[in-house]
Design a protein around this motif. Structure first.
Motif, PDB file in Angstrom:
ATOM      1  N   GLY A   4       0.759  -1.289  -0.037  1.00 46.91           N
ATOM      2  CA  GLY A   4       0.067  -0.156  -0.152  1.00 46.91           C
ATOM      3  C   GLY A   4       0.810   1.304  -0.051  1.00 46.91           C
ATOM      4  O   GLY A   4       0.479   2.154  -0.567  1.00 46.91           O
ATOM      5  N   ALA A   5       2.049   1.152   0.591  1.00 47.93           N
ATOM      6  CA  ALA A   5       2.817   2.326   0.441  1.00 47.93           C
ATOM      7  C   ALA A   5       3.354   2.679  -0.734  1.00 47.93           C
ATOM      8  O   ALA A   5       3.515   4.010  -1.134  1.00 47.93           O
ATOM      9  N   CYS A   6       3.923   1.766  -1.544  1.00 49.73           N
ATOM     10  CA  CYS A   6       4.337   2.095  -2.841  1.00 49.73           C
ATOM     11  C   CYS A   6       3.159   2.386  -3.932  1.00 49.73           C
ATOM     12  O   CYS A   6       3.414   3.285  -4.697  1.00 49.73           O
ATOM     13  N   GLN A   7       1.983   1.745  -3.556  1.00 49.44           N
ATOM     14  CA  GLN A   7       0.673   2.211  -4.230  1.00 49.44           C
ATOM     15  C   GLN A   7       0.492   3.612  -4.219  1.00 49.44           C
ATOM     16  O   GLN A   7       0.177   4.632  -5.077  1.00 49.44           O
ATOM     17  N   ILE A  53       9.552  -1.140   9.227  1.00 41.22           N
ATOM     18  CA  ILE A  53       8.238  -0.228   8.890  1.00 41.22           C
ATOM     19  C   ILE A  53       8.431   1.272   8.923  1.00 41.22           C
ATOM     20  O   ILE A  53       7.906   1.978   8.124  1.00 41.22           O
ATOM     21  N   GLY A  54       9.710   1.594   9.525  1.00 45.41           N
ATOM     22  CA  GLY A  54       9.914   3.186   9.585  1.00 45.41           C
ATOM     23  C   GLY A  54       9.097   3.915  10.433  1.00 45.41           C
ATOM     24  O   GLY A  54       7.887   3.781  10.641  1.00 45.41           O
ATOM     25  N   ARG A  55       9.665   4.556  11.298  1.00 42.86           N
ATOM     26  CA  ARG A  55       8.878   5.444  12.382  1.00 42.86           C
ATOM     27  C   ARG A  55       8.540   6.835  11.807  1.00 42.86           C
ATOM     28  O   ARG A  55       7.528   7.034  12.317  1.00 42.86           O
ATOM     29  N   VAL A  56       8.862   7.356  10.789  1.00 42.03           N
ATOM     30  CA  VAL A  56       8.334   8.501  10.192  1.00 42.03           C
ATOM     31  C   VAL A  56       7.408   8.282   9.081  1.00 42.03           C
ATOM     32  O   VAL A  56       7.700   7.704   8.056  1.00 42.03           O
ATOM     33  N   ARG A  57       6.156   8.855   9.184  1.00 42.34           N
ATOM     34  CA  ARG A  57       5.180   8.826   8.247  1.00 42.34           C
ATOM     35  C   ARG A  57       5.714   9.747   6.910  1.00 42.34           C
ATOM     36  O   ARG A  57       5.695  10.935   7.121  1.00 42.34           O
ATOM     37  N   GLU A  71       5.465  12.215   3.380  1.00 42.19           N
ATOM     38  CA  GLU A  71       4.723  13.005   3.237  1.00 42.19           C
ATOM     39  C   GLU A  71       3.586  12.589   2.035  1.00 42.19           C
ATOM     40  O   GLU A  71       2.430  12.714   2.055  1.00 42.19           O
ATOM     41  N   TYR A  72       4.050  11.417   1.367  1.00 43.57           N
ATOM     42  CA  TYR A  72       3.314  10.854   0.370  1.00 43.57           C
ATOM     43  C   TYR A  72       2.108   9.852   1.046  1.00 43.57           C
ATOM     44  O   TYR A  72       1.263   9.513   0.310  1.00 43.57           O
ATOM     45  N   MET A  73       2.327   9.762   2.174  1.00 42.68           N
ATOM     46  CA  MET A  73       1.207   8.887   3.328  1.00 42.68           C
ATOM     47  C   MET A  73       0.915   9.698   4.173  1.00 42.68           C
ATOM     48  O   MET A  73       0.472   9.151   5.276  1.00 42.68           O
ATOM     49  N   LYS A  74       0.878  11.163   4.240  1.00 45.24           N
ATOM     50  CA  LYS A  74       0.464  11.918   5.171  1.00 45.24           C
ATOM     51  C   LYS A  74      -0.819  11.665   5.895  1.00 45.24           C
ATOM     52  O   LYS A  74      -1.220  11.810   7.052  1.00 45.24           O
ATOM     53  N   ASP A  75      -1.816  11.194   4.956  1.00 44.55           N
ATOM     54  CA  ASP A  75      -3.047  10.989   5.480  1.00 44.55           C
ATOM     55  C   ASP A  75      -3.426   9.310   5.769  1.00 44.55           C
ATOM     56  O   ASP A  75      -4.592   8.990   6.098  1.00 44.55           O
ATOM     57  N   TRP A 105      -2.442   1.635   6.641  1.00 43.15           N
ATOM     58  CA  TRP A 105      -2.013   1.225   5.666  1.00 43.15           C
ATOM     59  C   TRP A 105      -1.807  -0.281   5.586  1.00 43.15           C
ATOM     60  O   TRP A 105      -2.232  -0.877   4.662  1.00 43.15           O
ATOM     61  N   LEU A 106      -1.533  -0.912   6.713  1.00 40.74           N
ATOM     62  CA  LEU A 106      -1.411  -2.600   6.570  1.00 40.74           C
ATOM     63  C   LEU A 106      -2.976  -3.067   6.466  1.00 40.74           C
ATOM     64  O   LEU A 106      -3.043  -4.160   5.517  1.00 40.74           O
ATOM     65  N   ALA A 107      -3.945  -2.330   7.121  1.00 35.68           N
ATOM     66  CA  ALA A 107      -5.449  -2.799   6.889  1.00 35.68           C
ATOM     67  C   ALA A 107      -5.900  -2.703   5.187  1.00 35.68           C
ATOM     68  O   ALA A 107      -6.558  -3.624   4.757  1.00 35.68           O
ATOM     69  N   GLY A 108      -5.244  -1.540   4.610  1.00 36.75           N
ATOM     70  CA  GLY A 108      -5.781  -1.217   3.278  1.00 36.75           C
ATOM     71  C   GLY A 108      -5.143  -2.390   2.310  1.00 36.75           C
ATOM     72  O   GLY A 108      -5.632  -2.490   1.139  1.00 36.75           O
TER      73      GLY A 108
END
Length: 328
Positions: free
Chosen positions: A172-175, A243-247, A249-253, A259-262
């Motif tokens: 979902g992050a890459c999408q 998974i990374g600690r910082v969200r 900008e492209y996933m700000k919402d 994300w995992l549920a999506g």
């Protein structure tokens, strides 16, 4: 020094390998593969809002570099073998901006303190590029082509190529990243890039899942697959469970739980779609621990790159705009 003490570079190319030499008399080698190369790529962007398919013929009239160190150059045979060039999501448009050599282009990043985020990771050396040049990548119909055919000056559509390596096809992050990229670099932006640049996406899943991935992301750029992950490995992209600690900008919402549920929701929804994936495809999207990165090629060499450190570690769209010369 024993064979076990043989030193290698961070991206896997031995510094003891014999340096490549430019072919004599301008002779080049045409890329070939066991399977036929794709002849066209469907694009969501065309001139004047036309949604027809954009395709590119296999003309190879680019001139050769004049120095042996300018790029990794394959040789050209005297046979009639031809190679199809990768097509662009946008029609080509002549550039009116003066061309810059690599040193002049990179000097902008060394001198401007506001562009610190665009600093490059260690770029693959010439030996590494020679090692990956003939590795196959696959289009959605399963046709293969050498990776080098995307960026070799003799066959590349544009002077530069921005190659984006994404994670598995259900990430979902890459999408979200590709969706943000398509919004952040519009058709007008694309034509405004000072040096004409192709944007290409490569994932690590099975090639027949590319059509579903394009549906998930609405990505207008050409997408290829490297299911063996050979390119990922040789270009220095690693496996990670971070998974990374910082969200970004492209996933700000999009929060991490959402994300995992999506990702699960996307797979379930596609399974119910008659045109979606099948149950057997759930495990064919690629290694979920593989992370990717972004590589900017110019005249056959990598002049800038960024490797992900975690699952959400793509270079921000704003950074790519800076690198492409769309800001400032």
């Amino acid at each position: 020094m024993t064979s076990r003490e043989r030193s290698v570079s961070p991206v896997g190319a031995s510094r003891f390998e014999r340096p490549l030499k430019a072919p004599l008399n301008g002779v080049r080698r045409v890329f070939t593969s066991n399977a036929s190369s794709p002849t066209s790529t469907t694009s969501a962007y065309t001139r004047g809002g036309d949604s027809s398919t954009a395709s590119t013929s296999a003309t190879t009239n680019n001139t050769s570099p004049t120095t042996p160190t300018s790029s990794v150059l394959p040789s050209h045979p005297t046979s009639k073998t031809t190679t199809t060039m990768p097509s662009s999501p946008y029609p080509s448009r002549p550039s009116t901006s003066p061309s810059l050599d690599a040193d002049e282009w990179l000097a902008r990043f060394r001198s401007d303190p506001d562009l610190s985020l665009t600093s490059t990771d260690e770029c693959p050396d010439r030996a590494t590029l020679a090692a990956v040049c003939d590795l196959p990548i696959y289009s959605s119909d399963g046709a293969s082509r050498p990776f080098g055919s995307l960026y070799d000056p003799s066959y590349a559509l544009h002077t530069r190529q921005l190659v984006l390596f994404v994670r598995h096809f259900y990430c979902g992050a890459c999408q979200a990243y590709l969706t943000a990229l398509a919004q952040g670099i519009s058709k007008d932006d694309y034509f405004g890039i000072p040096i004409p640049t192709s944007i290409i996406v490569i994932g690590c899943g099975q090639p027949d899942l590319i059509k579903h991935y394009k549906r998930f992301t609405s990505c207008p750029f050409p997408i290829f697959a490297d299911p063996s992950r050979s390119l990922f490995k040789k270009l220095g992209m690693s496996l990670s469970a971070n998974i990374g600690r910082v969200r970004p900008e492209y996933m700000k919402d999009i929060s991490a739980p959402a994300w995992l549920a999506g990702q699960v929701s996307t797979v379930k929804k596609s399974l119910k779609d008659p045109e979606g994936i099948r149950k057997r495809d759930v495990l064919r999207g690629g290694n979920p621990m593989q992370i990717g990165g972004e590589f900017l090629f110019e005249d056959g060499e990598v002049v800038w790159c960024h490797r992900m450190r975690d699952y959400r570690g793509h270079a921000e769209v704003g950074v790519l705009r800076e690198v492409l010369g769309l800001e400032g």
